[in-house]
Scaffold this motif. Sequence first.
Motif, short mmCIF file in Angstrom:
data_model
loop_
_atom_site.label_atom_id
_atom_site.label_comp_id
_atom_site.label_asym_id
_atom_site.label_seq_id
_atom_site.Cartn_x
_atom_site.Cartn_y
_atom_site.Cartn_z
N SER A 152 0.83 -1.19 0.00
CA SER A 152 0.00 0.00 0.00
C SER A 152 0.87 1.25 0.00
O SER A 152 2.09 1.18 0.22
N SER A 153 0.26 2.37 -0.22
CA SER A 153 0.96 3.64 -0.14
C SER A 153 1.39 3.89 1.31
O SER A 153 0.61 3.73 2.24
N GLY A 154 2.67 4.21 1.49
CA GLY A 154 3.18 4.49 2.83
C GLY A 154 3.52 3.28 3.65
O GLY A 154 3.82 3.40 4.85
N PRO B 197 -0.74 3.32 -9.30
CA PRO B 197 -0.44 2.53 -8.09
C PRO B 197 -1.19 1.21 -8.03
O PRO B 197 -0.62 0.20 -7.59
N GLU B 198 -2.44 1.17 -8.48
CA GLU B 198 -3.20 -0.08 -8.39
C GLU B 198 -2.59 -1.17 -9.28
O GLU B 198 -2.67 -2.36 -8.96
N SER C 26 6.24 2.34 -7.44
CA SER C 26 5.77 2.94 -8.69
C SER C 26 6.80 3.88 -9.31
O SER C 26 6.61 4.36 -10.43
N ASP D 135 5.92 -0.49 -0.33
CA ASP D 135 5.36 0.86 -0.40
C ASP D 135 5.12 1.23 -1.86
O ASP D 135 6.06 1.37 -2.64
N LEU D 136 3.86 1.39 -2.24
CA LEU D 136 3.53 1.69 -3.63
C LEU D 136 4.10 3.03 -4.07
O LEU D 136 4.36 3.23 -5.26
N ASP D 137 4.32 3.94 -3.14
CA ASP D 137 4.94 5.22 -3.49
C ASP D 137 6.38 5.03 -3.95
O ASP D 137 6.90 5.80 -4.76
#
Length: 464
Positions: free
Chosen positions: A48-50, A253-254, A191, A186-188
């Motif tokens: 996930s993000s973060g 991101p998805e 990506s 972390d997707l951030d």
Amino acid sequence: MRHRYPIEGRRGHREREKYMTIQQYIGREFPCSCGRTHSTGMKIADISSGASRRLVPALRELGRRRVFWVADENTWPILGRQAAADMNEAGIAQSGVILPGEPHADELGIGQTLMHLDRDADVLLAIGSGTINDITKFVSHRLHKPYVILASAPSMDGFASNVAAMTTDRMKTTYEAHIPEAFLADLDVLSKAPMEMIAAGVGDILGKYNALCDWKIGKIITGEYYCEEIVRLMREAVEKVVESIPGLKERRPEAYAGLTEALVLSGIAMGFAGNSRPASGSEHHLSHFWEMRYLFEGRKALLHGTKVGVGTVLSIRMAEKLLNMPADFEKGIAHARNFDWDDWKARVEKGYGPAAGSVFELEKTARKNDAAAHAQRMETIRAHWDEITAAMRESLPASAKVAGMLRELGGPADPEEIGVEPSLVEEAILLAKELRSRYTILQLLWDLGLLEEFAAEFSGKAGK
């Protein structure tokens, strides 16, 4: 995060929809129709993000208080420095090693890690992906300590597997290992990974088309263990990635979540099987052979998934040619009868160099080239030829389709695009089957007396 997967029904090709996520596998046991009970040792999965900033809560949930981390010069500034700061602020003791240059999962990488190891650490932390993951996994398993992954790129499928791919004595070898307690991606961060690494991750997943086909062929010919539920899981992972390719190009991101989850599910599937069979076939053997030779010759290493993608296209092309040929079982029988052991040993010594001894030892038990073992296999191949060819037709997409998906992300699809010269393509087709005891299309071609012909054609040597 829930994903929808189409699952093929049985007769009539009816489809039903089923939602499966990593979370649904964690902390559960699955009695399976194959007769085994499947489970995974992973306790936390956060894609996930973060997610990287949730390392401390994950360590606390696991009850870990003293961390030894492993990073490299690329992953330290991206993820490691902040992770160390977060652990310091939380009062979690931490120390580690930044492996210099471009580390390899080999004796040197293991030695460098052990030289800095805090033996009182209660968990090891891999800050990175392929090489860093294999080194940390191997060391933690040998020390009987758990480990956690802070992933830097979705570039390979070994995150959640129970094996570590190591190069020892210059031979690519798969060692028993264990599954991480926690996986954080972390997707951030993911990506923003170089598209070369994204294409490599996709290549590793697309290789499952071929690996699953090889597994089915092996089951038919040798009677080895095979699980339809694991196959279903792997097919879901592959199709999810295929659907995600447009989003990966657009850095959505998805899409990166879908690719990363597929890579983790691939590792879980290997854990269910007890080895890497659901995820590794002839495409990996070709990749490992090229990697080994690059190492011998001091050439710059290529990303694992990049080589696997190229090996996948090559393996499927060989299957396509085989399916368009009439069966000639007598040719295979004559080939085995006239097999020249001295010529084979000379080829192995030339192709494997210092690792040739390992190949000779494997042949004693695997009997890949043994006339009596070949005769038994040929009886089965002749009796089940229609089933074998049906498995290939049903399992494999067109090679052009796979090549197109790789190129859509800027990835290579042919050996020459990654610097593998025709002579090395020929050697790999002839010799990569000797790396493992597993049955793949390469062994099938040898059994049919076709391997030399295919090696010449697909290396461009035929007609020259």
